[in-house]
Write an enzyme that holds these catalytic residues in place. Structure first.
Site, mmCIF file in Angstrom:
data_model
loop_
_atom_site.group_PDB
_atom_site.id
_atom_site.type_symbol
_atom_site.label_atom_id
_atom_site.label_comp_id
_atom_site.label_asym_id
_atom_site.label_seq_id
_atom_site.Cartn_x
_atom_site.Cartn_y
_atom_site.Cartn_z
ATOM 1 N N LEU A 110 6.468 -3.215 -7.086
ATOM 2 C CA LEU A 110 6.050 -2.887 -5.728
ATOM 3 C C LEU A 110 4.755 -2.084 -5.718
ATOM 4 C CD1 LEU A 110 9.505 -1.778 -4.249
ATOM 5 C CD2 LEU A 110 8.267 -3.891 -3.692
ATOM 6 N N SER A 111 4.064 -2.112 -4.584
ATOM 7 C CA SER A 111 2.921 -1.230 -4.386
ATOM 8 C C SER A 111 3.391 0.218 -4.524
ATOM 9 C CB SER A 111 2.333 -1.452 -2.983
ATOM 10 O OG SER A 111 1.260 -0.575 -2.748
ATOM 11 N N GLY A 112 2.665 1.003 -5.305
ATOM 12 C CA GLY A 112 3.045 2.397 -5.509
ATOM 13 C C GLY A 112 3.986 2.632 -6.668
ATOM 14 N N SER A 113 4.322 1.566 -7.406
ATOM 15 C CA SER A 113 5.252 1.712 -8.534
ATOM 16 C C SER A 113 4.565 2.214 -9.801
ATOM 17 C CB SER A 113 5.961 0.383 -8.818
ATOM 18 O OG SER A 113 5.029 -0.632 -9.155
ATOM 19 N N GLY A 114 3.241 2.329 -9.768
ATOM 20 C CA GLY A 114 2.510 2.888 -10.901
ATOM 21 C C GLY A 114 1.847 1.871 -11.803
ATOM 22 N N LYS A 115 1.799 0.614 -11.391
ATOM 23 C CA LYS A 115 1.289 -0.455 -12.261
ATOM 24 C C LYS A 115 -0.121 -0.189 -12.779
ATOM 25 C CE LYS A 115 1.719 -3.604 -9.125
ATOM 26 N NZ LYS A 115 2.162 -2.640 -8.079
ATOM 27 N N SER A 116 -1.052 0.109 -11.867
ATOM 28 C CA SER A 116 -2.449 0.282 -12.272
ATOM 29 C C SER A 116 -2.627 1.482 -13.194
ATOM 30 C CB SER A 116 -3.339 0.444 -11.032
ATOM 31 O OG SER A 116 -3.378 -0.754 -10.287
ATOM 32 N N SER A 169 2.453 -9.364 -7.650
ATOM 33 C CA SER A 169 2.962 -10.703 -8.003
ATOM 34 C C SER A 169 4.436 -10.842 -7.616
ATOM 35 C CB SER A 169 2.738 -11.011 -9.490
ATOM 36 O OG SER A 169 3.132 -9.970 -10.344
#
Length: 204
Positions: free
Chosen positions: A35-41, A108
């Site tokens: 999700l957006s905000g899950s820390g991926k980047s 994604s």
């Protein structure tokens, strides 16, 4: 998707294996999804830094960055999201063929799209990493203010609010990114890569 006509595939004079041997490591895609905000980047960049320090040829493909250029013509409809991931999959494959490690950080949301990227690559070239952070924590972080806009009706079709996120069935790595910090999450991915001998450990 319309296919190009009158095109011929040209083999490279340097093979993928030769590039890997020159770089001193395997080449593959670490595909961060969540999700957006899950820390991926943040996790992707921490992982890239750790790999770079170890001499690995690595590059991060970030969702927002790619939409500034290559995918700047795409919106956020389901069809555009699928095309976004299709293009990224093709670019990631080129990085892999060039003997490099590429880390992607994209929501994604659809299983089928992620599976299609996996099918582009060989069996040991796609590492799906699920940044598993509860929606309420992602929304509490809201680093870009997108959840607030989605709740206020300013953004339509926002993943996790009024558009679905399909959780991976069998990801290679699951990160509890709501509990562990980015460095710890990157460390878990590194451990997996070394365990699988995709990169060398310190004692190798």
């Amino acid at each position: 998707m319309t296919r190009s006509s009158n095109v011929t595939w040209h083999e490279q004079s340097i093979t993928k294996q030769e590039r890997r041997e020159r770089n001193g490591h395997h080449s593959f895609v670490v595909w961060l999804t969540g999700l957006s905000g899950s820390g991926k980047s943040t996790i992707a960049n921490e992982l890239a830094y750790q790999l770079y320090k170890d001499g690995v040829q690595v590059y991060v493909l970030d969702g927002d960055n790619v939409r500034h250029g290559l995918n700047g013509d795409l919106g956020f409809s389901d069809d555009d999201r699928r095309e976004n991931i299709r293009r990224i999959g093709e670019v990631a494959k080129l990085f892999t063929d060039a003997g490099s490690v590429v880390i992607t950080a994209f929501i994604s949301p659809f299983k089928e799209d992620r599976s299609q990227v996996r099918e582009l690559l060989d069996a040991d070239e796609f590492i799906e990493v699920f940044a598993d952070c509860p929606l309420d924590q992602c929304e509490a972080r809201d680093p870009k203010g997108l959840y607030k806009k989605a709740r206020n009706g300013e953004i339509k079709g926002f993943t996790g609010i009024d558009s679905p996120y399909e959780t991976p069935d069998h990801p290679e790595v699951v990160l509890n990114s709501g509990e562990y910090n980015p460095a710890e999450c990157a460390g878990q991915i590194l451990h997996y890569l070394k365990e699988r001998k995709l990169i060398k450990g310190k004692d190798s």
